[in-house]
Design a protein around this motif. Structure first.
Motif, mmCIF file in Angstrom:
data_model
loop_
_atom_site.group_PDB
_atom_site.id
_atom_site.type_symbol
_atom_site.label_atom_id
_atom_site.label_comp_id
_atom_site.label_asym_id
_atom_site.label_seq_id
_atom_site.Cartn_x
_atom_site.Cartn_y
_atom_site.Cartn_z
ATOM 1 N N ALA A 1 0.871 -1.306 -0.180
ATOM 2 C CA ALA A 1 -0.020 0.013 -0.050
ATOM 3 C C ALA A 1 0.858 1.237 -0.157
ATOM 4 C CB ALA A 1 -1.060 0.024 1.230
ATOM 5 N N THR A 2 0.482 2.387 -0.576
ATOM 6 C CA THR A 2 1.238 3.611 -0.597
ATOM 7 C C THR A 2 0.954 4.357 0.698
ATOM 8 O OG1 THR A 2 -0.630 4.895 -1.298
ATOM 9 C CG2 THR A 2 0.643 3.793 -2.959
ATOM 10 N N THR A 3 1.850 5.235 0.939
ATOM 11 C CA THR A 3 2.003 6.000 2.162
ATOM 12 C C THR A 3 0.758 6.759 2.411
ATOM 13 O OG1 THR A 3 4.360 6.551 1.729
ATOM 14 C CG2 THR A 3 3.488 7.825 3.478
ATOM 15 N N ILE B 1 -1.988 6.990 5.251
ATOM 16 C CA ILE B 1 -2.333 8.244 6.146
ATOM 17 C C ILE B 1 -4.078 8.450 5.803
ATOM 18 C CG2 ILE B 1 -2.485 10.683 5.674
ATOM 19 C CD1 ILE B 1 0.640 10.314 4.687
ATOM 20 N N ALA B 2 -4.493 7.863 4.749
ATOM 21 C CA ALA B 2 -5.925 8.005 4.458
ATOM 22 C C ALA B 2 -6.775 7.179 5.401
ATOM 23 C CB ALA B 2 -6.339 7.880 3.030
ATOM 24 N N SER B 3 -6.432 5.880 5.771
ATOM 25 C CA SER B 3 -6.980 5.057 6.398
ATOM 26 C C SER B 3 -6.096 4.370 7.528
ATOM 27 C CB SER B 3 -7.506 3.774 5.554
ATOM 28 O OG SER B 3 -8.151 4.443 4.325
ATOM 29 N N PRO B 4 -5.785 5.166 8.663
ATOM 30 C CA PRO B 4 -4.937 4.675 9.643
ATOM 31 C C PRO B 4 -5.425 3.382 10.408
ATOM 32 C CG PRO B 4 -5.829 6.693 10.398
ATOM 33 C CD PRO B 4 -6.463 6.720 8.849
ATOM 34 N N ARG B 5 -6.380 3.225 10.591
ATOM 35 C CA ARG B 5 -6.831 1.939 11.398
ATOM 36 C C ARG B 5 -6.790 0.836 10.421
ATOM 37 N NH1 ARG B 5 -12.238 3.741 13.771
ATOM 38 N NH2 ARG B 5 -12.188 5.441 12.331
ATOM 39 N N HIS B 6 -7.174 0.707 8.898
ATOM 40 C CA HIS B 6 -7.024 -0.265 8.171
ATOM 41 C C HIS B 6 -5.287 -0.389 8.036
ATOM 42 C CE1 HIS B 6 -11.030 0.404 6.886
ATOM 43 N NE2 HIS B 6 -10.917 -0.850 6.232
#
Lengths: 352, 281
Positions: free
Chosen positions: A279-281, A285-290
């Protein structure tokens, strides 16, 4: 040698690594490839029946699970006691002798729970199936003992027992009463009586008297079984999971096989954490819990791969190491088993 | 109920569980947790496996011991005026012989030694890392089984005493370790019922090891395929675990201690912390 010779495949590994399921998956795959396969489990649990989708109990004789064109899948569950009773019946010189052995209290407890009896009977059963022309391939799932290698010494269990010098001393008075019990052992004999009572001694003497004259038969049979277990065409597969302890155990087993000059065909590592891709950084950042879950699983996979790599080094380059990913659901049917089977290509092939 | 209640309920805790459930790790964590509470702990290893270094490099609250049937026999003989024979017993391999003629004798001797350690009162808590694989039941059943086979002799007396020790809830309890998966749960339920009904041993809480924590992703948007797939997988694994824990609770309504799934070199440390923070349910 007889014209027909069945290939044997032995699965080894510590408890809880999915050995039974692996044995079933290997059998299924070979059956799908058109071979006549019998899978033998020693596990008292109904795991194999569950995985094969067989309703009801499997018994001590092979039963047909499914046809695949020319291929057939058979399964059975080892009943060590019954196999032992059958073995005695076929080796005894008379029905009376078999009867005397069966009725002996010591025999009953040996057949039930003497350490190694399960392994011994698994080897005996394997030997019987080896000569059974209904099958091209017999796959056995060895008992989950810590020393999975007990299996290889198992054919000598009874011979060793009959040979024990202390036992021969016990037996001496029973043979006509003239032989003098070794003086050095007498105090021990008395101490044993003090410890466990005279009944046990009586049972022991009765046991050996009942076996009188059968030693050679068992010795010959043990030799034949050993020859089959060490034959080049018999295939050994070590099953593990990617956790530290099972990997250590697998490493130990592989070392022992080498020491005993037995060639290992494959290592199968079950329950690997799957690779979910990168996955990209920005995704992180967009889905921290995922991202936390993804990171946790990725790190775990990395540790597993590292452990497996060190196992690969022990094994050497010529042995196939297959991995099976942990699945999102439990395997409870032939379909689920097929998914595992698809990862196990080439393992059941006969060596020439 | 907390882990402190477990420590207080009996002096000896026998930890039982099938191969692969993390029995040794959980035993070690129980010993560490008790030591951290200031108890003088004895950790007994039965299978000749190496003792976790976390226990031997500790602060002195924990004493460790490897116990084999051979040691137990020698010890037993010395205490019963047969000390001079002890060496000869070992060198002639006679233990194998008696053990075969009286199956379970080796287990009985080991349990007898544990009973003696318990009586000596040198420790506040004795944690026994029980026998491997599926032998827990055979092991614990031995005091009953052997009395059927051996009707006289010193061992018959020993069997009766071990039977009393196992059934005395103030002295001895069994903590079973399992995994939150179908087969281990089924096996644990069967074994637990047999331990209680047949042998009358007190069961402590069931330890459910390697439980995945809640993923906590509900409501969070996610556009990455990789992240979504990993969460989906995690959730379905966790769902399987919850289902089997529910089965366990229905079939075996005992208190539970759940321990987290830890895959790192210091598992024992993590589990010790978890034990001390954990309230059993």
């Amino acid at each position: 040698m007889t014209a027909h010779s069945t290939q044997l495949l032995v699965c080894m590994g510590s408890g809880g690594v999915g050995k039974t399921t692996t044995a079933a998956a290997l059998a299924l795959r070979a059956a799908q490839e058109g071979r006549k396969v019998c899978v033998v489990t020693i596990d008292p649990a109904k795991r194999l029946a569950d995985a094969l989708g067989v309703r009801g109990e499997l018994s001590n004789e092979p039963s047909l699970v499914s046809n695949f064109g020319d291929g057939q899948l058979w399964a059975m569950m080892l009943d060590a006691r019954q196999t032992f009773v059958d073995l005695i019946a076929s080796t005894s010189t008379s029905a009376e002798q078999a009867e005397r052995i069966h009725n002996n209290a010591l025999f009953s407890s040996i057949a039930r729970q003497l350490g190694g009896t399960q392994e011994y009977m698994a080897a005996e059963k394997l030997f019987q199936l080896h000569r059974d022309d209904r099958f091209d391939l017999v796959i056995v799932d060895t008992p989950p003992s810590r020393e999975a290698l007990n299996f290889l010494g198992a054919p000598n269990t009874l011979v060793r027992f009959l040979d024990h010098r202390v036992y021969r001393t016990f037996l001496a008075p029973a043979r006509g009463g003239l032989k003098i019990v070794s003086a050095a052992l007498t105090p021990i004999f008395k101490a044993v009586t003090r410890l466990v009572g005279a009944d046990v001694i009586t049972d022991v003497i009765g046991f050996f008297a009942a076996f009188e004259g059968l030693d050679q038969g068992f010795r010959d049979r043990a030799e034949s079984i050993n020859a089959v277990l060490r034959d080049r065409s018999t295939t050994y597969v070590v099953v593990t999971s990617p956790e530290a302890e099972p990997i250590r155990e697998a490493t130990f087993i592989i070392g022992e096989l080498k020491r005993q000059n037995i060639s290992l065909s494959a290592v199968i590592c079950n329950a690997m954490t799957p690779d979910f891709g990168v996955a990209t950084t920005n995704d992180y950042i967009a889905s921290p819990r995922h991202a936390a879950v993804h990171q946790q699983l990725s790190e775990r996979r990395l540790r597993e791969v590292t452990r497996l790599d060190s196992l690969r080094e022990t094994v050497g380059g010529d042995v196939k190491v297959a991995t099976v990913d942990l699945m999102a659901h439990d395997v409870t049917s032939l379909v689920g088993l097929s998914t595992i089977a698809s990862a196990l290509e080439g393992i059941t092939e006969r060596r020439v | 109920m907390t882990v402190d209640d477990v420590f207080a309920s009996s002096r000896t805790i026998i930890v039982a569980g099938k191969g692969g459930v993390g029995k040794t790790t959980v035993s070690a964590a129980l010993a560490c947790a008790a030591a951290r509470r200031g108890l003088r702990v004895l950790f007994v290893e039965l299978d000749g496996k190496p003792i976790p270094t976390e226990l031997t490099s500790g602060d002195g609250h924990i004493t460790t011991m490897s116990l084999t049937a051979g040691d137990a026999l020698v010890d037993y003989l010395e205490h019963h005026g047969l000390g001079r024979l002890a060496k000869r017993f070992a060198s002639t391999g006679i233990l194998d012989v008696i053990a075969a003629a009286a199956p379970g004798l080796d287990d009985l001797l080991v349990l007898g030694r544990i009973k003696a350690l318990d009586r000596a009162s040198d420790h506040d808590l004795i944690v026994v890392d029980g026998p491997a694989a599926g032998h827990a039941l055979t092991f614990l059943r031995v005091a009953h089984g052997i009395r059927g086979g051996i009707r006289s002799g010193l061992i018959a007396t020993q069997a009766a005493e071990v039977g009393e020790f196992l059934a005395d809830h103030a002295r001895c309890s069994v903590v079973m370790v399992t995994l939150p998966a179908t087969t281990p749960v089924t096996e644990t339920v069967d074994t637990a019922l047999a331990i209680e009904d047949e042998i009358g041993i007190a069961l402590g809480p069931i330890v459910v090891n390697r439980v995945l924590p809640d993923d906590d992703t509900t409501g969070e948007t996610c556009t990455s395929e990789a992240l979504r797939r990993s969460v989906e997988f995690y959730r379905s694994r966790r769902q399987l675990q919850l289902e089997s824990i529910e089965t366990l609770q229905t079939l075996l309504p005992l208190s539970r201690i759940t321990l987290p799934d830890v895959d790192s070199p210091n598992v024992i440390e993590s589990l010790t912390t978890a034990l001390l923070e954990n309230e059993t349910r």
